[in-house]
Design a protein around this motif. Structure first.
Motif, PDB file in Angstrom:
ATOM      1  N   LEU A 203      -4.935  -2.466  -9.463  1.00 30.40           N
ATOM      2  CA  LEU A 203      -6.378  -2.623  -9.373  1.00 30.40           C
ATOM      3  C   LEU A 203      -6.767  -3.596  -8.265  1.00 30.40           C
ATOM      4  CD1 LEU A 203      -7.314  -2.707 -13.169  1.00 30.40           C
ATOM      5  CD2 LEU A 203      -8.000  -0.978 -11.506  1.00 30.40           C
ATOM      6  N   TRP A 204      -5.979  -4.654  -8.106  1.00 32.63           N
ATOM      7  CA  TRP A 204      -6.278  -5.629  -7.062  1.00 32.63           C
ATOM      8  C   TRP A 204      -6.213  -4.981  -5.680  1.00 32.63           C
ATOM      9  CZ3 TRP A 204      -3.775  -7.641  -2.825  1.00 32.63           C
ATOM     10  CH2 TRP A 204      -4.337  -8.785  -2.257  1.00 32.63           C
ATOM     11  N   ILE A 205      -5.165  -4.184  -5.456  1.00 34.81           N
ATOM     12  CA  ILE A 205      -5.008  -3.522  -4.154  1.00 34.81           C
ATOM     13  C   ILE A 205      -6.171  -2.575  -3.891  1.00 34.81           C
ATOM     14  CG2 ILE A 205      -3.603  -1.854  -2.869  1.00 34.81           C
ATOM     15  CD1 ILE A 205      -1.129  -3.133  -4.181  1.00 34.81           C
ATOM     16  N   ILE A 206      -6.541  -1.783  -4.898  1.00 30.16           N
ATOM     17  CA  ILE A 206      -7.657  -0.845  -4.730  1.00 30.16           C
ATOM     18  C   ILE A 206      -8.931  -1.603  -4.380  1.00 30.16           C
ATOM     19  CG2 ILE A 206      -9.155   0.775  -5.951  1.00 30.16           C
ATOM     20  CD1 ILE A 206      -6.686   1.701  -7.503  1.00 30.16           C
ATOM     21  N   CYS A 207      -9.141  -2.732  -5.045  1.00 27.76           N
ATOM     22  CA  CYS A 207     -10.373  -3.502  -4.808  1.00 27.76           C
ATOM     23  C   CYS A 207     -10.409  -4.096  -3.407  1.00 27.76           C
ATOM     24  CB  CYS A 207     -10.512  -4.608  -5.852  1.00 27.76           C
ATOM     25  SG  CYS A 207     -10.918  -3.993  -7.506  1.00 27.76           S
ATOM     26  N   GLN A 208      -9.256  -4.294  -2.753  1.00 30.54           N
ATOM     27  CA  GLN A 208      -9.252  -4.805  -1.376  1.00 30.54           C
ATOM     28  C   GLN A 208      -9.794  -3.762  -0.410  1.00 30.54           C
ATOM     29  OE1 GLN A 208      -8.481  -8.114  -1.379  1.00 30.54           O
ATOM     30  NE2 GLN A 208      -8.296  -7.521  -3.530  1.00 30.54           N
ATOM     31  N   PHE A 209      -9.601  -2.492  -0.726  1.00 33.76           N
ATOM     32  CA  PHE A 209     -10.087  -1.418   0.142  1.00 33.76           C
ATOM     33  C   PHE A 209     -11.507  -0.993  -0.217  1.00 33.76           C
ATOM     34  CE2 PHE A 209      -5.474  -0.987   0.424  1.00 33.76           C
ATOM     35  CZ  PHE A 209      -5.297  -0.867   1.792  1.00 33.76           C
ATOM     36  N   GLU A 210     -11.941  -1.319  -1.420  1.00 33.32           N
ATOM     37  CA  GLU A 210     -13.267  -0.913  -1.882  1.00 33.32           C
ATOM     38  C   GLU A 210     -14.062  -2.161  -2.255  1.00 33.32           C
ATOM     39  OE1 GLU A 210     -12.825   1.911  -5.014  1.00 33.32           O
ATOM     40  OE2 GLU A 210     -11.470   3.186  -3.873  1.00 33.32           O
ATOM     41  N   GLU A 211     -14.370  -2.961  -1.260  1.00 32.32           N
ATOM     42  CA  GLU A 211     -15.095  -4.205  -1.505  1.00 32.32           C
ATOM     43  C   GLU A 211     -16.451  -3.905  -2.125  1.00 32.32           C
ATOM     44  OE1 GLU A 211     -16.362  -8.241   0.945  1.00 32.32           O
ATOM     45  OE2 GLU A 211     -15.453  -6.541   1.984  1.00 32.32           O
ATOM     46  N   ASP A 212     -16.819  -4.712  -3.117  1.00 33.77           N
ATOM     47  CA  ASP A 212     -18.088  -4.557  -3.843  1.00 33.77           C
ATOM     48  C   ASP A 212     -18.160  -3.250  -4.629  1.00 33.77           C
ATOM     49  OD1 ASP A 212     -18.908  -6.983  -2.861  1.00 33.77           O
ATOM     50  OD2 ASP A 212     -20.042  -6.127  -1.195  1.00 33.77           O
ATOM     51  N   SER A 213     -17.007  -2.628  -4.867  1.00 36.28           N
ATOM     52  CA  SER A 213     -17.003  -1.406  -5.676  1.00 36.28           C
ATOM     53  C   SER A 213     -17.287  -1.739  -7.139  1.00 36.28           C
ATOM     54  CB  SER A 213     -15.646  -0.706  -5.568  1.00 36.28           C
ATOM     55  OG  SER A 213     -15.558   0.350  -6.499  1.00 36.28           O
ATOM     56  N   VAL A 214     -17.993  -0.827  -7.796  1.00 31.16           N
ATOM     57  CA  VAL A 214     -18.260  -1.010  -9.232  1.00 31.16           C
ATOM     58  C   VAL A 214     -17.538   0.069 -10.044  1.00 31.16           C
ATOM     59  CG1 VAL A 214     -20.470  -2.146  -8.833  1.00 31.16           C
ATOM     60  CG2 VAL A 214     -20.399   0.355  -9.091  1.00 31.16           C
ATOM     61  N   ALA A 215     -16.569   0.740  -9.398  1.00 31.08           N
ATOM     62  CA  ALA A 215     -15.869   1.848 -10.060  1.00 31.08           C
ATOM     63  C   ALA A 215     -15.096   1.386 -11.284  1.00 31.08           C
ATOM     64  CB  ALA A 215     -14.930   2.535  -9.080  1.00 31.08           C
ATOM     65  N   TYR A 216     -14.681   0.096 -11.286  1.00 31.77           N
ATOM     66  CA  TYR A 216     -13.877  -0.389 -12.406  1.00 31.77           C
ATOM     67  C   TYR A 216     -14.665  -1.321 -13.325  1.00 31.77           C
ATOM     68  CZ  TYR A 216     -10.034   1.835 -10.061  1.00 31.77           C
ATOM     69  OH  TYR A 216      -9.218   2.793  -9.493  1.00 31.77           O
ATOM     70  N   ASN A 217     -15.994  -1.216 -13.266  1.00 29.98           N
ATOM     71  CA  ASN A 217     -16.827  -1.922 -14.231  1.00 29.98           C
ATOM     72  C   ASN A 217     -16.814  -1.178 -15.559  1.00 29.98           C
ATOM     73  OD1 ASN A 217     -17.446  -3.572 -12.122  1.00 29.98           O
ATOM     74  ND2 ASN A 217     -19.660  -3.306 -12.242  1.00 29.98           N
ATOM     75  N   GLN A 218     -16.673  -1.908 -16.639  1.00 25.52           N
ATOM     76  CA  GLN A 218     -16.695  -1.324 -17.983  1.00 25.52           C
ATOM     77  C   GLN A 218     -17.936  -1.858 -18.693  1.00 25.52           C
ATOM     78  OE1 GLN A 218     -12.664  -2.585 -19.219  1.00 25.52           O
ATOM     79  NE2 GLN A 218     -12.169  -0.418 -19.278  1.00 25.52           N
ATOM     80  N   VAL A 219     -18.904  -0.990 -18.890  1.00 25.63           N
ATOM     81  CA  VAL A 219     -20.219  -1.402 -19.371  1.00 25.63           C
ATOM     82  C   VAL A 219     -20.467  -0.865 -20.775  1.00 25.63           C
ATOM     83  CG1 VAL A 219     -22.682  -1.429 -18.838  1.00 25.63           C
ATOM     84  CG2 VAL A 219     -21.019  -1.285 -16.987  1.00 25.63           C
TER      85      VAL A 219
END
Length: 379
Positions: A203-219
């Motif tokens: 998840l950390w690696i993915i977030c480096q390529f998708e800055e400010d992504s909310v794809a992994y927000n759990q609401v």
């Protein structure tokens, strides 16, 4: 569920062989959800539960095969002609007729393990009963493998355990297997930072390529009515954060490598919004806007916190709670624990137990302890 339906595409021959109608239902709460299949055979067909199960096993990966199968004379439909899921009956445990009672020490140990996982009396479990037909599923198979390794000192690969559905099968498998030491997870030595688990690293690696992504927000959102007290809730969230290190974890880079850092203390701020002065339509719009805004809020992995709670007061005795967690510190199993413990703590403060010991048992292991053990095993 759509993926499951896509996998269920039938040939003309298979359509004749199998069910006229086939419905699926997800049962249980977070962490313990299981899939049940309901089927209605064509008139005059001799299709059995075993036929349907075998067919699904050819079409689907094992983890998508339902844990329960129920044959019905008529599958209930709603006024729109679709399956009425609310009218589907709860599955009943299916026992194997004439199954022998456990006799050997291994069989008795396995029966005891099954009883723990399936929440049933060990005395009623036979060696030919099917683990999956008694309510077992892929999550429980994972726990079954761990308990067998711990108590019988034999490690069974999950792929093989799916092919060993009875105690007789497992007992036979264990006869000629070499013992494998079971390593207990122990608390990690205190450090400034800790290694990431594989799941966190991904998840950390993915977030480096998708800055400010909310794809992994759990609401999630919940309406709270009655004598709800925001101060007690705030105290409960703070106590929960103090209790679980994951909620105080941030992710930094040390010498070019990601590391998790646990803050010793984190003051939790809960955003509160009073909407009582608004008209009903405007209040609904503002509530929807707040929900969208919270759901689309990006998290800063380096600074944290990696969760947020918002309280909207809709009426004197009605609140709307919105919670958002980043997936790197939370998963489907954890959210059930968080929800349960949060309201245990809330009731504790509501009863005036602020200075009393917590009603929850101490947390013996934190996630960083698992991460350290996990990385040591990989090394």
């Amino acid at each position: 569920m759509d993926l499951l339906k896509d996998c269920m595409t039938l040939t003309a021959k298979e359509r004749k062989l199998l069910a006229y109608k086939l419905g699926f239902q997800v049962l249980g709460d977070e962490g313990e959800q299981v899939l049940a299949a309901y089927f209605e055979p064509k008139p005059g067909s001799e299709v059995s539960i075993a036929d349907v199960k075998e067919f699904l096993r050819r079409k689907l990966p094992e983890y998508m095969v339902p844990a329960h199968f129920l044959e019905m004379k008529h599958i209930p439909l709603n006024v729109a002609g679709k399956i009425d899921r609310n009218a589907l009956p709860e599955p009943q445990v299916r026992r194997t007729a004439g199954s022998e009672a456990p006799k050997s020490e291994i069989e008795e140990t396995l029966a005891r393990i099954w009883s723990q996982l399936l929440e049933m009396d060990a005395a009623g479990i036979g060696i030919d009963d099917n683990f999956f037909e008694l309510g077992g599923h892929s999550l429980k198979v994972t726990r079954l493998a761990a308990l067998i390794h711990k108590e019988l000192e034999v490690k069974i690969p999950l792929s093989e355990l799916f092919e060993l559905p009875t105690i007789r099968d497992i007992s036979t498998y264990l006869e000629d297997r070499a013992p494998s030491d079971y390593e207990t997870i122990l608390p990690a030595e205190p450090q400034e930072t800790y290694l990431l688990s594989n799941a966190q690293r991904r998840l950390w690696i993915i977030c480096q390529f998708e800055e400010d992504s909310v794809a992994y927000n759990q609401v999630g959102a919940l309406t709270l009515t009655g004598g709800f007290n925001a101060n007690h809730f705030r105290a409960a969230v703070q106590a929960l954060t103090d209790r679980h290190e994951s909620l105080r974890t941030v992710f930094i880079t040390v010498d070019g490598q990601p590391r998790q850092k646990i803050k010793e203390h984190l003051d939790v701020a809960i955003d509160e919004l009073d909407l009582r002065c608004l008209e009903a339509d405007e209040r609904d719009r503002e509530t929807a806007r707040a929900l969208r805004e919270t759901a689309n809020r990006p998290f800063d992995l380096e600074r944290g916190p990696l969760f947020v709670f918002r309280l909207l007061r809709l009426d004197d005795n009605v609140y709307f709670l919105i919670a958002n967690f980043h997936h790197i510190v939370n998963d489907g199993w954890s959210i059930g624990i968080i929800r349960r413990e949060l309201f245990v703590l809330y009731n504790h403060f509501r009863r005036g137990g602020g200075n009393d010991p917590s009603p929850l048992p101490p947390v013996e292991l934190q996630y960083k302890d698992y991460s350290q053990w996990h990385n040591r095993r990989l090394a």
